[in-house]
Design a protein around this motif. Structure first.
Motif, PDB file in Angstrom:
ATOM      1  N   UNK A  41      47.542  61.124  51.974  1.00 48.64           N
ATOM      2  CA  UNK A  41      46.742  62.295  52.320  1.00 48.64           C
ATOM      3  C   UNK A  41      46.791  62.599  53.795  1.00 48.64           C
ATOM      4  N   UNK A  42      46.671  61.566  54.631  1.00 52.04           N
ATOM      5  CA  UNK A  42      46.720  61.780  56.074  1.00 52.04           C
ATOM      6  C   UNK A  42      48.086  62.305  56.500  1.00 52.04           C
ATOM      7  N   UNK A  43      49.143  61.797  55.870  1.00 48.90           N
ATOM      8  CA  UNK A  43      50.494  62.268  56.203  1.00 48.90           C
ATOM      9  C   UNK A  43      50.696  63.725  55.797  1.00 48.90           C
ATOM     10  N   UNK A  44      50.030  64.146  54.712  1.00 52.32           N
ATOM     11  CA  UNK A  44      50.183  65.526  54.237  1.00 52.32           C
ATOM     12  C   UNK A  44      49.293  66.509  54.983  1.00 52.32           C
ATOM     13  N   UNK A  45      48.307  66.000  55.725  1.00 45.89           N
ATOM     14  CA  UNK A  45      47.319  66.875  56.367  1.00 45.89           C
ATOM     15  C   UNK A  45      47.931  67.924  57.297  1.00 45.89           C
ATOM     16  N   UNK A  46      48.878  67.580  58.182  1.00 46.06           N
ATOM     17  CA  UNK A  46      49.427  68.617  59.070  1.00 46.06           C
ATOM     18  C   UNK A  46      50.041  69.789  58.319  1.00 46.06           C
ATOM     19  N   UNK A  47      50.814  69.497  57.279  1.00 38.28           N
ATOM     20  CA  UNK A  47      51.417  70.589  56.518  1.00 38.28           C
ATOM     21  C   UNK A  47      50.356  71.412  55.797  1.00 38.28           C
ATOM     22  N   UNK A  48      49.369  70.739  55.218  1.00 37.08           N
ATOM     23  CA  UNK A  48      48.312  71.467  54.508  1.00 37.08           C
ATOM     24  C   UNK A  48      47.547  72.390  55.448  1.00 37.08           C
ATOM     25  N   UNK A  49      47.385  71.949  56.700  1.00 33.53           N
ATOM     26  CA  UNK A  49      46.690  72.787  57.684  1.00 33.53           C
ATOM     27  C   UNK A  49      47.579  73.937  58.141  1.00 33.53           C
ATOM     28  N   UNK A  50      48.807  73.619  58.543  1.00 32.06           N
ATOM     29  CA  UNK A  50      49.677  74.625  59.147  1.00 32.06           C
ATOM     30  C   UNK A  50      50.220  75.627  58.130  1.00 32.06           C
ATOM     31  N   UNK A  51      50.383  75.190  56.883  1.00 31.54           N
ATOM     32  CA  UNK A  51      50.992  76.061  55.864  1.00 31.54           C
ATOM     33  C   UNK A  51      49.935  76.629  54.913  1.00 31.54           C
ATOM     34  N   UNK A  52      49.260  75.755  54.178  1.00 30.19           N
ATOM     35  CA  UNK A  52      48.375  76.225  53.110  1.00 30.19           C
ATOM     36  C   UNK A  52      47.101  76.867  53.658  1.00 30.19           C
ATOM     37  N   UNK A  53      46.447  76.200  54.604  1.00 32.36           N
ATOM     38  CA  UNK A  53      45.223  76.776  55.165  1.00 32.36           C
ATOM     39  C   UNK A  53      45.521  78.070  55.902  1.00 32.36           C
ATOM     40  N   UNK A  54      46.579  78.072  56.689  1.00 31.56           N
ATOM     41  CA  UNK A  54      46.888  79.285  57.450  1.00 31.56           C
ATOM     42  C   UNK A  54      47.451  80.397  56.574  1.00 31.56           C
ATOM     43  N   UNK A  55      47.886  80.063  55.354  1.00 30.83           N
ATOM     44  CA  UNK A  55      48.263  81.115  54.405  1.00 30.83           C
ATOM     45  C   UNK A  55      47.035  81.943  54.044  1.00 30.83           C
ATOM     46  N   UNK A  56      45.887  81.281  53.937  1.00 29.28           N
ATOM     47  CA  UNK A  56      44.637  81.987  53.632  1.00 29.28           C
ATOM     48  C   UNK A  56      44.091  82.664  54.885  1.00 29.28           C
ATOM     49  N   UNK A  57      44.028  81.918  55.988  1.00 34.06           N
ATOM     50  CA  UNK A  57      43.509  82.483  57.236  1.00 34.06           C
ATOM     51  C   UNK A  57      44.352  83.682  57.672  1.00 34.06           C
ATOM     52  N   UNK A  58      45.664  83.620  57.418  1.00 33.76           N
ATOM     53  CA  UNK A  58      46.577  84.671  57.852  1.00 33.76           C
ATOM     54  C   UNK A  58      46.386  86.018  57.186  1.00 33.76           C
ATOM     55  N   UNK A  59      45.521  86.074  56.165  1.00 34.56           N
ATOM     56  CA  UNK A  59      45.263  87.377  55.538  1.00 34.56           C
ATOM     57  C   UNK A  59      44.531  88.311  56.497  1.00 34.56           C
ATOM     58  N   UNK A  60      43.844  87.746  57.474  1.00 34.75           N
ATOM     59  CA  UNK A  60      43.249  88.516  58.558  1.00 34.75           C
ATOM     60  C   UNK A  60      44.054  88.168  59.811  1.00 34.75           C
ATOM     61  N   UNK A  61      45.032  89.025  60.153  1.00 32.54           N
ATOM     62  CA  UNK A  61      45.998  88.663  61.190  1.00 32.54           C
ATOM     63  C   UNK A  61      45.333  88.439  62.538  1.00 32.54           C
ATOM     64  N   UNK A  62      44.369  89.267  62.890  1.00 32.01           N
ATOM     65  CA  UNK A  62      43.714  89.127  64.189  1.00 32.01           C
ATOM     66  C   UNK A  62      43.008  87.777  64.282  1.00 32.01           C
ATOM     67  N   UNK A  63      42.225  87.442  63.244  1.00 30.47           N
ATOM     68  CA  UNK A  63      41.503  86.177  63.282  1.00 30.47           C
ATOM     69  C   UNK A  63      42.444  84.991  63.136  1.00 30.47           C
TER      70      UNK A  63
END
Length: 682
Positions: A41-63
């Motif tokens: 889980x710890x090894x997967x955390x960077x990818x989950x943050x940079x890819x999966x989480x930011x896929x959701x956050x990226x729906x609001x480009x400014x934020x």
């Protein structure tokens, strides 16, 4: 002087943060065990943050860009601050490289904090206020303070610049930033989401939700089964300690952005549910205390003109081992959550889809429903009757099980009991007892026969899939129905199951597997699209008016199917007039999760709001792909648009096939003449 003070301040802040982390971890560990591969889980955390989480956050480009600048700048600045000013790596060549890097990181963070400040000047109603309003100032204080104290390190200012008063001011500014952003990260400030959120991504209870290096979008939406054979296992969740430890960790990751609140159909309808407030109530229950510090939108009122549920005038208290949910119809404030709050949920997963921290709201709601249903026997309105019907007659309406095929007497549908083996098993669902949905089933049969599909039905051997029972919290009845269906299906051979009900589609495909029933299940819109692509179907051009498509929650958000229905409509010659809320942001019809059965009152009806969305497109017809959606939307008074299932539109547009043998959509020869095209009365 700064060279003496800074290491003390930095390491004191780190020590306090570590103490806070230990305290927070103890709170999470109050929950039940949950097996999690820690290192993986710890090894997967960077990818989950940079890819999966930011896929959701990226729906609001400014934020999204604001978050990258602020969070990225903070992480870099914090690490470099420890190296340069904490460990004293500020001499020689390292001073130039690390010092300049620290200046860039703090400047980037300051730029991001300006956008945070602008957003907080006039925040949308969904954002929580209170301590969150001081966060931009704390971000600015930290970044400016770090930037200023680093200038001498790179030689821009002399090492002994300014008076001792200025030095103390700079030290105070840095302390402010350290207190809010480092110490507060583990002691419960606005930055708590950064610490808890990172670990939540690493130890998420649904690791299948995340993408992998191989690509593709992860998806995990099936409810987790209860172990009904373990007498020690709790039947649902009564207290915060009944959640698993990583569920409690997930609640702590909430950033109170209110995206869940903004898309929740129950909240919009004025029913007493706000998913953001619910998650914060779980945090209060885990940590103990009251909800008085909550500074977001409360639960809407159940009474016209009444005070919203959860206003601070009615302070709620919680404890890790105290009950979370009040008994039905009790509103004395002795529990954190009223039962009506849980029963307002349609389980549409709009909140989960929008959550940038990937919190599982629906799992928590169903877990608490399970306790109310299985332990207290408290379900509202018609829910007890429906559950009794499922137990007695295997269908929620209480109809004679032997009447399941009466609607199709003239169709002479082939039965699995007679054929034993087919390509496609057509799952009728409990729409077989509903006159409106029978029209959809007849249309689908016509389409399958026109395409020469080798199919059969279970007939009276079919039982309810158990979807409604499970969403109402009756796990025992669900598992009973599921196991009997699995036993029946095991006696026959087929390649895939086809259904026009997204709820059955989801349960059969995503929730039976845990009980031993693994099948390839297709929704009829997907299968029709494949038949058309394979040349098995031909259509007359559409001659009607403007058409829009309503995405069913259990087809779209639960199973990721958005394109196939639109492909079918385009094949019919229809240009879809999209609603503003479509695709993964489609508004729920209000028919899922047993909501029409529990029938919790609000200020308006969810299907009425959805038909308003339809009217805004100017469409004369709304195409659907779900019996629940059909029933809910057709029930709107003065709807202004006709509601038709996509199978009905396809059946009406069929061009009679030739008599040549074709190949079906999944590559099997149409080996039977028992389904030759024939006119099916609709």
């Amino acid at each position: 002087m700064l060279n003496t003070i800074l290491p003390i301040l930095i390491f004191a802040a780190l020590a306090l943060a570590l103490l806070g982390a230990g305290r927070r971890i103890r709170l999470w560990r109050q929950g039940r065990p949950s097996p999690v591969p820690i290192l993986k889980g710890l090894a997967a955390m960077p990818r989950r943050y940079l890819v999966d989480l930011h896929h959701v956050v990226g729906r609001d480009r400014v934020m999204s860009n604001t978050h990258v600048a602020t969070a990225g700048g903070f992480v870099a600045a914090a690490v470099l601050l420890i190296l340069v000013h904490g460990l004293g790596l500020g001499s020689g060549l390292a001073a130039g490289v690390l010092g300049w890097a620290l200046l860039v990181a703090s400047a980037t963070m300051f730029l991001g904090s300006l956008f945070v400040y602008r957003r907080r000047r006039n925040p949308p109603s969904r954002l929580s206020k209170g301590p969150w309003m001081r966060l931009p100032k704390s971000l600015m204080a930290f970044s400016l303070g770090v930037f200023a104290i680093t200038l001498p390190t790179v030689g821009i200012l002399p090492a002994d610049f300014g008076s001792w008063i200025l030095v103390l001011v700079l030290a105070a500014v840095v302390v402010w930033g350290l207190a809010e952003l480092v110490v507060g990260m583990t002691w419960g400030g606005p930055m708590k989401h950064a610490f808890a959120g990172a670990l939540h991504l690493a130890f998420h209870r649904r690791p299948e939700r995340f993408s992998t290096k191989a690509g593709g979008e992860g998806r995990s939406t099936g409810l987790k089964a209860l172990d009904l054979d373990d007498p020690e296992a709790p039947l649902g969740v009564e207290t915060p300690a009944d959640f698993t430890w990583n569920q409690l960790l997930g609640f702590d990751a909430c950033v109170q952005c209110g995206r869940c609140e903004a898309v929740c159909p129950a909240f919009a309808a004025g029913q007493p549910l706000n998913p953001k407030k619910l998650i914060q109530d779980m945090v209060v229950g885990m940590a103990g205390g009251s909800d008085a510090a909550y500074a977001g939108s409360p639960y809407p009122s159940q009474e016209p003109g009444g005070k919203p549920v959860g206003e601070h005038s009615l302070e709620r208290y919680g404890s890790p081992h105290g009950p979370i949910v009040a008994s039905l119809h009790e509103h004395d404030g002795k529990a954190l959550v009223d039962a009506e709050t849980l029963w307002s949920c349609t389980t549409c997963r709009a909140c989960v889809e929008e959550c940038p921290m990937m919190i599982e709201h629906v799992d928590a709601i169903v877990d608490m429903r399970r306790f109310l249903t299985l332990e207290r026997g408290q379900t509202p309105n018609k829910a007890p009757e429906v559950l009794d019907n499922l137990i007695a007659t295997d269908n929620p309406g209480g109809f004679d099980p032997g009447a399941r095929m009466h609607w199709a007497t003239d169709l002479e549908l082939p039965l699995m009991a007679d054929l034993q083996q087919v390509d496609v098993l057509l799952w009728l669902g409990d729409g077989a007892f509903d006159m409106r949905n029978q029209r959809t089933l007849r249309a689908l049969v016509k389409v399958l026969r026109a395409a020469r599909v080798d199919f059969a039905v279970l007939g009276n051997e079919e039982r309810d899939s158990g979807d409604v029972a499970r969403r109402l919290g009756d796990e025992a009845t669900f598992q009973s129905l599921a196991r009997r269906n699995i036993a029946t299906l095991a006696t026959y051979r087929f390649q895939q199951i086809l259904t026009c009900d997204p709820h059955s589609f989801h349960v059969l495909g995503n929730e039976y597997g845990e009980l031993g029933g693994v099948y390839e299940v297709r929704h009829h819109s997907t299968y029709i699209a494949e038949l058309y692509e394979a040349g098995r179907l031909a259509f007359r051009p559409w001659k009607g008016g403007r058409v829009t498509w309503h995405d069913p929650c259990y087809l779209g958000r639960y199973n990721g199917e958005y394109e196939a229905p639109r492909q079918v409509l385009r094949a019919l010659g229809i240009e879809v007039a999209e609603m503003e809320r479509s695709g993964f942001r489609s508004r729920c019809c209000g028919g899922g999760g047993g909501a029409p059965i529990t029938d919790i009152p609000g200020k308006r009806r969810i299907p009425d709001m959805r038909m308003n969305d339809v009217r805004e497109t100017g469409a004369e017809l709304v195409a659907v792909g779900c019996p629940q959606c059909t029933a809910m939307l057709e029930g709107v008074v003065d709807a202004g648009a006709e509601v038709r299932d996509i199978a009905e539109l396809v059946a009406e547009a069929l061009v009679e096939p030739s008599t040549s043998v074709a190949t079906d959509a999944v590559g099997h020869d149409a080996r039977s003449t028992r389904h030759l095209a024939e006119e099916v009365p609709l």
